[in-house]
Design an enzyme around this catalytic site. Structure first.
Site, PDB file in Angstrom:
ATOM      1  N   LYS A  71       0.827  -1.210   0.000  1.00  0.00           N
ATOM      2  CA  LYS A  71       0.000   0.000   0.000  1.00  0.00           C
ATOM      3  C   LYS A  71       0.872   1.276   0.000  1.00  0.00           C
ATOM      4  O   LYS A  71       2.067   1.223   0.301  1.00  0.00           O
ATOM      5  CB  LYS A  71      -0.924  -0.022   1.217  1.00  0.00           C
ATOM      6  CG  LYS A  71      -1.965  -1.151   1.171  1.00  0.00           C
ATOM      7  CD  LYS A  71      -2.936  -1.048   2.341  1.00  0.00           C
ATOM      8  CE  LYS A  71      -3.994  -2.134   2.310  1.00  0.00           C
ATOM      9  NZ  LYS A  71      -4.993  -1.993   3.385  1.00  0.00           N
ATOM     10  N   PHE A 131     -15.467   3.993   7.079  1.00  0.00           N
ATOM     11  CA  PHE A 131     -14.094   4.359   6.713  1.00  0.00           C
ATOM     12  C   PHE A 131     -13.843   4.329   5.214  1.00  0.00           C
ATOM     13  O   PHE A 131     -12.724   4.552   4.767  1.00  0.00           O
ATOM     14  CB  PHE A 131     -13.089   3.445   7.437  1.00  0.00           C
ATOM     15  CG  PHE A 131     -13.271   1.968   7.172  1.00  0.00           C
ATOM     16  CD1 PHE A 131     -12.776   1.377   6.006  1.00  0.00           C
ATOM     17  CD2 PHE A 131     -13.928   1.162   8.090  1.00  0.00           C
ATOM     18  CE1 PHE A 131     -12.944   0.022   5.767  1.00  0.00           C
ATOM     19  CE2 PHE A 131     -14.094  -0.206   7.845  1.00  0.00           C
ATOM     20  CZ  PHE A 131     -13.601  -0.771   6.688  1.00  0.00           C
ATOM     21  N   ARG A 148      -1.978 -14.218   4.454  1.00  0.00           N
ATOM     22  CA  ARG A 148      -2.737 -13.503   5.502  1.00  0.00           C
ATOM     23  C   ARG A 148      -1.954 -13.558   6.832  1.00  0.00           C
ATOM     24  O   ARG A 148      -1.885 -12.581   7.568  1.00  0.00           O
ATOM     25  CB  ARG A 148      -4.121 -14.123   5.711  1.00  0.00           C
ATOM     26  CG  ARG A 148      -5.106 -13.914   4.580  1.00  0.00           C
ATOM     27  CD  ARG A 148      -5.643 -12.531   4.446  1.00  0.00           C
ATOM     28  NE  ARG A 148      -6.287 -11.989   5.622  1.00  0.00           N
ATOM     29  CZ  ARG A 148      -6.971 -10.842   5.615  1.00  0.00           C
ATOM     30  NH1 ARG A 148      -7.125 -10.140   4.500  1.00  0.00           N
ATOM     31  NH2 ARG A 148      -7.515 -10.375   6.710  1.00  0.00           N
ATOM     32  N   THR A 176      -5.275  -6.848  10.862  1.00  0.00           N
ATOM     33  CA  THR A 176      -5.650  -5.633  10.135  1.00  0.00           C
ATOM     34  C   THR A 176      -5.132  -4.387  10.849  1.00  0.00           C
ATOM     35  O   THR A 176      -4.599  -3.470  10.216  1.00  0.00           O
ATOM     36  CB  THR A 176      -7.191  -5.549  10.004  1.00  0.00           C
ATOM     37  OG1 THR A 176      -7.657  -6.726   9.344  1.00  0.00           O
ATOM     38  CG2 THR A 176      -7.608  -4.313   9.222  1.00  0.00           C
ATOM     39  N   ARG A 178       2.679  -6.202   8.745  1.00  0.00           N
ATOM     40  CA  ARG A 178       1.960  -5.051   9.284  1.00  0.00           C
ATOM     41  C   ARG A 178       2.595  -4.543  10.577  1.00  0.00           C
ATOM     42  O   ARG A 178       2.602  -3.331  10.835  1.00  0.00           O
ATOM     43  CB  ARG A 178       0.482  -5.402   9.466  1.00  0.00           C
ATOM     44  CG  ARG A 178      -0.260  -5.357   8.124  1.00  0.00           C
ATOM     45  CD  ARG A 178      -1.638  -5.955   8.192  1.00  0.00           C
ATOM     46  NE  ARG A 178      -2.446  -5.562   7.035  1.00  0.00           N
ATOM     47  CZ  ARG A 178      -3.628  -6.073   6.753  1.00  0.00           C
ATOM     48  NH1 ARG A 178      -4.159  -7.010   7.527  1.00  0.00           N
ATOM     49  NH2 ARG A 178      -4.304  -5.658   5.698  1.00  0.00           N
ATOM     50  N   ASN A 232      -1.957   0.222   6.954  1.00  0.00           N
ATOM     51  CA  ASN A 232      -1.445  -1.064   7.435  1.00  0.00           C
ATOM     52  C   ASN A 232      -0.571  -1.793   6.410  1.00  0.00           C
ATOM     53  O   ASN A 232      -0.451  -3.017   6.444  1.00  0.00           O
ATOM     54  CB  ASN A 232      -2.593  -1.937   7.927  1.00  0.00           C
ATOM     55  CG  ASN A 232      -3.641  -2.166   6.852  1.00  0.00           C
ATOM     56  OD1 ASN A 232      -3.457  -1.757   5.713  1.00  0.00           O
ATOM     57  ND2 ASN A 232      -4.731  -2.818   7.208  1.00  0.00           N
ATOM     58  N   HIS A 237      -2.178  -5.308   1.560  1.00  0.00           N
ATOM     59  CA  HIS A 237      -3.467  -5.974   1.368  1.00  0.00           C
ATOM     60  C   HIS A 237      -3.212  -7.430   1.012  1.00  0.00           C
ATOM     61  O   HIS A 237      -2.222  -7.748   0.349  1.00  0.00           O
ATOM     62  CB  HIS A 237      -4.258  -5.319   0.223  1.00  0.00           C
ATOM     63  CG  HIS A 237      -5.436  -6.151  -0.208  1.00  0.00           C
ATOM     64  ND1 HIS A 237      -6.641  -6.083   0.444  1.00  0.00           N
ATOM     65  CD2 HIS A 237      -5.558  -7.101  -1.182  1.00  0.00           C
ATOM     66  CE1 HIS A 237      -7.475  -6.954  -0.126  1.00  0.00           C
ATOM     67  NE2 HIS A 237      -6.846  -7.574  -1.108  1.00  0.00           N
TER      68      HIS A 237
END
Ligand code: IDP
Ligand code: MG
Length: 142
Positions: A11, A59, A87, A93, A104, A114, A117
């Site tokens: 991100k 959000f 994951r 998250t 993260r 974070n 994705h």
């Protein structure tokens, strides 16, 4: 065990920290194989479409603003149980709650910013890979 593909994004917060290489190193070290990679900046329409499932969430607007705030890196990852393994490697998250050693925990800031994705299951992996990549982008697919 089955060979799966999953979709990931580095991100804009992690790209802004010059952490593309570090994130990719963690992914490769985990044994996942990168089968497509694109460095790009999402448009509003792309971010809104990609996160359409969260449209009703409070959000959503902030999330779209964050995801379009700078370049990101789109990835297709492959390996045994790639979806759940990636994951796990990403962590929770909320970056503040992510376990040490996860992407993260290392590169995220909070529940929004974070760092990465990752698809949350086989259906979303298929949809998300198809949203950004065509068959001929993916190594070994065409
Ligand atoms: P995930 O990325 O771990 O699958 P989701 O619940 O699918 O988490 O949320 C998608 C993205 O929306 C998150 O990665 C994060 O950037 C953002 N997000 C999720 N929950 C919140 C929140 O409560 N406040 C702000 N942003 C959030
Ligand atoms: Mg999700």
């Amino acid at each position: 065990m089955s060979i799966e593909r999953t979709f990931g994004i580095v991100k804009p917060d992690a790209v802004g920290k010059s952490a593309i290489g570090a994130v990719i190193a963690l992914i490769e070290k985990s044994g996942l194989r990168i089968v497509a990679l694109r460095h790009t900046q999402l448009s509003d329409a792309q971010a809104e479409g990609f996160y359409a499932v969260h449209k009703a969430r409070p959000f959503f607007k902030d999330l779209v603003a964050f995801m379009t705030s700078g370049p990101c890196v789109l990835m297709a990852l492959e390996g045994e149980n790639a979806i759940s393994r990636y994951r796990e490697l990403m962590g929770a998250t909320d970056s503040k709650k992510a376990v040490a050693g996860t992407i993260r925990a290392a590169y995220g800031t909070d529940i929004e910013r974070n760092a990465v994705h990752g698809s949350d299951g086989p259906d979303s992996a298929r949809i998300e890979l198809g949203f950004f990549f065509t068959g001929c982008d993916l190594l070994g697919s065409a």
